[in-house]
Design a protein around this motif. Sequence first.
Motif, PDB file in Angstrom:
ATOM      1  N   UNK A 177       0.865  -1.202   0.287  1.00  0.00           N
ATOM      2  CA  UNK A 177       0.155   0.191   0.462  1.00  0.00           C
ATOM      3  C   UNK A 177       0.783   1.129   0.306  1.00  0.00           C
ATOM      4  N   UNK A 178       2.154   1.367   0.551  1.00  0.00           N
ATOM      5  CA  UNK A 178       2.778   1.803   0.410  1.00  0.00           C
ATOM      6  C   UNK A 178       3.813   2.522  -1.226  1.00  0.00           C
ATOM      7  N   UNK A 179       3.029   1.854  -1.794  1.00  0.00           N
ATOM      8  CA  UNK A 179       3.664   1.290  -3.404  1.00  0.00           C
ATOM      9  C   UNK A 179       2.297   2.552  -3.835  1.00  0.00           C
ATOM     10  N   UNK A 180       2.952   3.694  -4.570  1.00  0.00           N
ATOM     11  CA  UNK A 180       1.454   3.885  -5.133  1.00  0.00           C
ATOM     12  C   UNK A 180       0.999   3.263  -6.866  1.00  0.00           C
ATOM     13  N   UNK A 181       2.288   3.209  -7.732  1.00  0.00           N
ATOM     14  CA  UNK A 181       1.993   2.246  -8.505  1.00  0.00           C
ATOM     15  C   UNK A 181       0.988   0.738  -8.504  1.00  0.00           C
ATOM     16  N   UNK A 182       1.674  -0.121  -7.222  1.00  0.00           N
ATOM     17  CA  UNK A 182       1.074  -1.202  -7.223  1.00  0.00           C
ATOM     18  C   UNK A 182      -0.754  -0.777  -6.775  1.00  0.00           C
ATOM     19  N   UNK A 183      -1.536  -1.930  -7.748  1.00  0.00           N
ATOM     20  CA  UNK A 183      -2.903  -1.465  -7.476  1.00  0.00           C
ATOM     21  C   UNK A 183      -3.151  -2.557  -6.977  1.00  0.00           C
ATOM     22  N   UNK A 184      -3.028  -3.930  -7.046  1.00  0.00           N
ATOM     23  CA  UNK A 184      -3.436  -5.072  -6.853  1.00  0.00           C
ATOM     24  C   UNK A 184      -3.051  -6.269  -6.513  1.00  0.00           C
ATOM     25  N   UNK A 185      -2.898  -6.810  -5.646  1.00  0.00           N
ATOM     26  CA  UNK A 185      -2.416  -7.976  -4.473  1.00  0.00           C
ATOM     27  C   UNK A 185      -3.461  -8.943  -4.542  1.00  0.00           C
ATOM     28  N   UNK A 186      -2.530 -10.099  -4.912  1.00  0.00           N
ATOM     29  CA  UNK A 186      -3.177 -11.743  -5.330  1.00  0.00           C
ATOM     30  C   UNK A 186      -2.884 -12.218  -4.320  1.00  0.00           C
ATOM     31  N   UNK A 187      -3.332 -13.108  -4.097  1.00  0.00           N
ATOM     32  CA  UNK A 187      -2.698 -13.591  -2.261  1.00  0.00           C
ATOM     33  C   UNK A 187      -3.551 -15.377  -2.635  1.00  0.00           C
ATOM     34  N   UNK A 188      -1.927 -16.362  -3.529  1.00  0.00           N
ATOM     35  CA  UNK A 188      -1.985 -17.610  -3.877  1.00  0.00           C
ATOM     36  C   UNK A 188      -1.710 -18.741  -3.294  1.00  0.00           C
ATOM     37  N   UNK A 189      -2.591 -19.235  -2.992  1.00  0.00           N
ATOM     38  CA  UNK A 189      -2.353 -20.189  -2.126  1.00  0.00           C
ATOM     39  C   UNK A 189      -3.088 -21.569  -2.464  1.00  0.00           C
ATOM     40  N   UNK A 190      -3.044 -22.732  -1.447  1.00  0.00           N
ATOM     41  CA  UNK A 190      -3.920 -23.784  -1.033  1.00  0.00           C
ATOM     42  C   UNK A 190      -5.239 -24.171  -0.092  1.00  0.00           C
TER      43      UNK A 190
END
Length: 423
Positions: A45-58
Amino acid sequence: MLKAVILIGGPLKGTRFRPLSLDIPKPLFPVAGLPLIQHHIEACAQVPQIKEVLIIGYYPQTDLAQFVQDMTNQYSDRLKIRYLQEFTALGTAGGLYHFRDQIRYGQPQAFFVMNGDVCADFPLAAMVDVHKSKDKALITVLATEATRHQSMHYGCMVTDKETNAIEHYVEKPSTFVSTLVNCGVYLCSTELFQTISVFASGACSVSAGNEDSYVFGSNHDVIRLEQDVLRHLAGTGRAYAAPTLNWWSQLKTAGAAIYANRHYLALKNNMGNLPTNTGGYTTLGHVYVHPTAKVHPTALLGPNVSIGAGAQIAAGVRIKESIILQDACISQHSLVMHSIVGKSAKIGAWCRVEGTPCGDPNPNKPFAKMDQLPLFNADDGRLNPSITILGCSVIVPPEIILLNSVVLPYKSLTRSFKNEIIL
Ligand code: GTP
């Protein structure tokens, strides 16, 4: 635009974190008042260019649903957050590859990959600068120095001293390779997917570069980012290291949670994010108390203590270097040191619950990392001195002494214990 992927593994991982991972998935274990992977999201959230976070797991969707909802509510102005579930463990690059269309959607210039069990002061903006400065970079790997001996527990890389290009990469080598080690945080260009399809074990037989010909569900569906991808990219001029001197650790054992708690509290404090003490109790050093926890004004907390939601800390209680989870209850004049008290556990009055700090980095050795000691000593099979852990809903009657012990969930103790695992 950038995206970030957090790899969280699944229920079969995190075995060294038991019994704490028995009732709460390790990625959601609270450290310094936040679920472990919320620290990753906070850094994104501190990096303005990052717009989406995908959490990947099982992990099943239901395990993550509430967390994703909470994160969406909290970060909706800056980030879109989703959980993508693998049908089985696909490996650290297999999950990325399986969900490549979701990652590439919206045409991000690059995407971060963060191991969910890393704890760090993530220098994500600095990694963006390094990655951008290397025209041909497919992957930039955050790297830190370790001691010669400890380096062999990590992915080791040899780099070109001028360009930082990775020339050689070995995961957990059996003999010394380099003190520069992989932190498990990467910035990748989306073209990396073509490379994954070529380098992945078993995929080499399909036509090179044709990523769609890779078949999941075969015996070869586990792809490891470190061994199957990075190792092959070394020496091609397409992989670079971004060395950092920031604090970095991993959360493998319960003891490591106390260490990470200490550092995350200090980071929060530096950023002015530690809530101020309005309860009238006394604190020493860094302490986090959830707003819904009740702490008696005569209690003394700290240093390095986190108290979870709804916990109750009675008169005269002393707590240091510990994590007290949600709804735990500690009665009058008890002492808790170097311990983790599980969710809804109850400690009676005048108890002493104490562990031994284990594996802390040797302050006299530059770049020493935390040793993640197993529960049992491999040579003589004895229990290694460890922090004391009370599983969820454990009941400790008054005037009990509990030293260096691990108590499994739902156990009611009837006497004192020392250096034991209580099943
Ligand atoms: P160990 O010391 O054996 O734990 O090795 P390591 O530190 O290299 O860890 P590992 O490669 O097993 O995992 C790194 C991160 O990736 C952790 O956060 C895991 O939860 C995650 N991870 C590992 N395997 C998988 C997988 O199959 N799928 C997903 N989505 N994540 C994984």
